[in-house]
Design an enzyme around this catalytic site. Structure first.
Site, mmCIF file in Angstrom:
data_model
loop_
_atom_site.group_PDB
_atom_site.id
_atom_site.type_symbol
_atom_site.label_atom_id
_atom_site.label_comp_id
_atom_site.label_asym_id
_atom_site.label_seq_id
_atom_site.Cartn_x
_atom_site.Cartn_y
_atom_site.Cartn_z
ATOM 1 N N ASP B 25 20.284 70.672 8.482
ATOM 2 C CA ASP B 25 19.921 69.173 8.575
ATOM 3 C C ASP B 25 18.716 69.321 9.751
ATOM 4 O O ASP B 25 20.070 69.365 11.015
ATOM 5 C CB ASP B 25 20.477 68.291 8.643
ATOM 6 C CG ASP B 25 20.666 67.936 6.768
ATOM 7 O OD1 ASP B 25 19.609 68.289 6.263
ATOM 8 O OD2 ASP B 25 21.476 67.235 6.714
ATOM 9 N N LYS B 82 13.065 65.219 2.169
ATOM 10 C CA LYS B 82 13.653 64.739 1.510
ATOM 11 C C LYS B 82 12.817 63.557 1.079
ATOM 12 O O LYS B 82 12.957 62.753 1.393
ATOM 13 C CB LYS B 82 15.254 64.168 1.896
ATOM 14 C CG LYS B 82 16.607 65.595 2.169
ATOM 15 C CD LYS B 82 18.233 64.530 1.909
ATOM 16 C CE LYS B 82 18.726 65.731 2.783
ATOM 17 N NZ LYS B 82 18.789 66.304 1.672
ATOM 18 N N GLY B 154 28.261 64.113 3.922
ATOM 19 C CA GLY B 154 28.537 63.420 4.970
ATOM 20 C C GLY B 154 29.489 63.304 5.681
ATOM 21 O O GLY B 154 29.583 62.154 6.489
ATOM 22 N N ARG B 166 32.752 76.221 -7.885
ATOM 23 C CA ARG B 166 33.174 76.177 -9.291
ATOM 24 C C ARG B 166 33.121 76.389 -10.427
ATOM 25 O O ARG B 166 33.662 76.536 -11.305
ATOM 26 C CB ARG B 166 35.051 75.829 -8.240
ATOM 27 C CG ARG B 166 36.391 76.814 -7.242
ATOM 28 C CD ARG B 166 37.395 76.515 -7.328
ATOM 29 N NE ARG B 166 38.080 77.034 -6.789
ATOM 30 C CZ ARG B 166 38.468 78.428 -6.415
ATOM 31 N NH1 ARG B 166 38.120 79.343 -7.516
ATOM 32 N NH2 ARG B 166 38.977 79.040 -5.389
ATOM 33 N N GLY B 215 29.006 69.187 2.685
ATOM 34 C CA GLY B 215 30.912 68.850 3.357
ATOM 35 C C GLY B 215 31.024 70.060 4.272
ATOM 36 O O GLY B 215 31.839 70.609 4.724
ATOM 37 N N GLY B 236 24.600 70.042 6.619
ATOM 38 C CA GLY B 236 23.670 68.587 7.067
ATOM 39 C C GLY B 236 24.266 67.973 8.355
ATOM 40 O O GLY B 236 23.581 68.664 9.085
ATOM 41 N N SER B 237 25.181 67.248 8.124
ATOM 42 C CA SER B 237 25.441 66.902 9.735
ATOM 43 C C SER B 237 26.558 67.771 10.101
ATOM 44 O O SER B 237 26.966 67.215 11.521
ATOM 45 C CB SER B 237 26.469 65.723 8.856
ATOM 46 O OG SER B 237 26.008 64.910 7.978
#
Lengths: 197, 295
Positions: B25, B82, B154, B166, B215, B236-237
């Site tokens: 990102d 996005k 996030g 999983r 995550g 992402g973050s």
């Protein structure tokens, strides 16, 4: 015959599957130590910037160059692999092997919306056209006198060879057709024979 | 002989090329260049990273086209962007800008609570999120050419990413061990089209590439998801909310490539500076959970 597939990132699984189908033993290559006992190598499609960066960082470029220049070692570059084999690249020029006398133009067909597939006549493979998939494909902007064009599309050479080096701007591993892999593996077999004799 | 653009093969094909790589990102041209130099295989052009979207609240929408264009001009790797779930006009806009991939994403506020975008209608390929196999196959039925397990965006907490990958893997194993005659019942349970369930059994995996998202904050997180079977990683973050984005970006790329080599993961993790602070799942309210959007 053990044929390596550069396994930094990209279409590794598909090349391995095609190699196995045409009777070669596919081997993933990530480190210089994994180059020993190989009879040839495929540089798969992927992101050429990522692949070149990591090939340089993990010491693959120089040993590969030496290997290919000291004894028979056929290399086939598809898409990003074509860029890695080219002696010159238009514009931003990533670190690469630079073994084949061609000038590569990255993403020359345009962005993803311009990616396409088509039936491509490739005379060396026989009369049936080849299902060719072009994804953000490069073009061969110029090629040296020793390079032979094997297929052209709309005036551009999209597959070519120069001695032990073979390149295509498209992805033969994305179609079920294994003729190009068979063609390359035959090159590898001949190179091994030549070295043995 | 005539060439065809926008075929499913060409759409899914670009995702195949990204396998084994990291998609980051970014919100500015400078960040995009950092990502490309670190070895990212693509960037996701955004107005705000998910952690900031959480913090800001309100309605999160498609980024300003100017941000997307600036980022497209600054790098040579593919650029994704996005759209809100179901917002097909935002998708038309991004297609007109010629972004390389559209993420129909739960990170933004959904525009339609019933329908996702009809992705078959577009030349540009789409990636969609999924928490389990049924969700993934429903998105593929709508035309998605790439899947990412959702995780919880996030948060910098990998626990939901692990849960979702999983879950997909366990359900694929279940499909593979189900006799053909019982597949219609499995398809009904998964709420997924039968032909796609059959295809999963035939292939032993999803019919398109599956990345892990939501995550991943450290190199070890990325390698964990790769060892669990992800085809690649979305961060992402995790990069630009860390103490040292350049170092973190490089480290995550290398840990994704050498995911089976703990020595290299140790090497790249050393002295990386603080990872993003992160959120514990139990502190999220139902409204905070992005993963439950668009299922």
């Amino acid at each position: 015959m053990r044929v390596g597939v550069l396994a930094i990132q990209g279409n590794v699984r598909e090349h391995k599957r095609h190699l196995a189908r045409v009777g070669a033993e596919p081997v993933e290559v990530r480190r210089p130590s994994e180059l020993s006992d190989l009879d040839g190598l495929i540089l798969p499609g992927g992101e050429s910037t990522t692949m070149s960066l990591l090939m340089e960082e993990y010491g693959l470029l120089q040993p590969l160059r030496e290997r290919a220049q000291s004894r028979p070692f056929p290399i086939y570059g598809t898409c990003a692999g074509l860029i890695l084999l080219a002696t010159e690249v238009v514009g931003l020029s990533p670190a690469r092997l630079g073994l084949m006398d061609i000038v590569a133009d990255r993403n020359a067909y345009g962005r993803q919306v311009a990616s396409f597939e088509m039936s491509l006549p490739i005379p060396v493979l026989g009369p049936d056209p080849f299902p060719a998939v072009f994804i953000r494909a490069p073009k061969i902007a110029r090629m040296g006198a020793g390079v032979v064009a094997l297929a052209t599309y709309q005036g551009d050479v999209v597959m070519a060879e120069q001695g032990q080096y073979l390149v295509s701007a498209f992805h033969p591993e994305m179609s079920p057709d294994t003729r190009i892999h068979a063609y390359f593996v035959e090159k590898v077999r001949k190179a091994r024979q030549a070295e043995g004799s | 002989m005539e060439k065809q653009v926008g075929t499913f093969g060409v759409k899914a094909g670009l995702a195949e090329m990204l396998k084994g790589g990291v998609i980051m990102d970014v919100t500015t041209a400078d960040q995009a260049v950092i990502a490309e130099k670190a070895g990212a295989v693509a960037v996701m052009a955004l107005e705000r990273v998910p952690a900031d979207i959480r913090a800001a609240g309100g309605v999160a929408r498609m980024a300003d086209p100017r941000i997307v264009k600036t980022i497209m001009e600054s790098v040579s790797i593919p650029v994704m962007a996005k759209v809100r779930i179901g917002h097909f006009v935002e998708a038309q806009v991004l297609q007109s800008l010629e972004v390389d991939y559209i993420d129909e994403s739960e990170v933004l506020t959904p525009a339609d609570e019933q329908y996702h975008v009809d992705k078959w209608a577009f030349t540009v390929p789409f990636v969609c999120g999924a928490r389990d196999l049924g969700e993934a196959l429903r998105r593929i039925a709508e035309g998605a050419a790439m899947i990412r397990t959702k995780g919880e965006p996030g948060t910098g907490n990998v626990v939901e990413a692990v849960r979702h990958l999983r879950a997909v893997n366990a359900q694929i194993r279940q499909v593979m061990s189900t006799p053909d005659a019982e597949l219609p019942d499995v398809a009904k349970e998964l709420a997924a089209p039968l032909d796609l369930v059959r295809r999963v059994k035939e292939l032993g995996r999803l019919p398109v590439v599956n990345f892990s998202a939501g995550g991943v904050a450290t190199p070890a997180d990325a390698a964990l998801m790769m060892q669990l079977g992800a085809d690649g990683i979305f961060v992402g973050s995790g990069v630009f909310k860390s103490g040292d984005p350049e170092k973190t970006a490089r480290a995550i790329v290398r840990a994704t490539l050498y995911y089976n080599d703990p020595k290299i993961i140790a090497e790249v993790s050393e002295g990386m500076g603080p990872a993003m602070r992160g959120l514990e799942m139990s502190t999220l309210t139902a409204a905070d959970r992005m993963q439950d959007r668009g299922i």
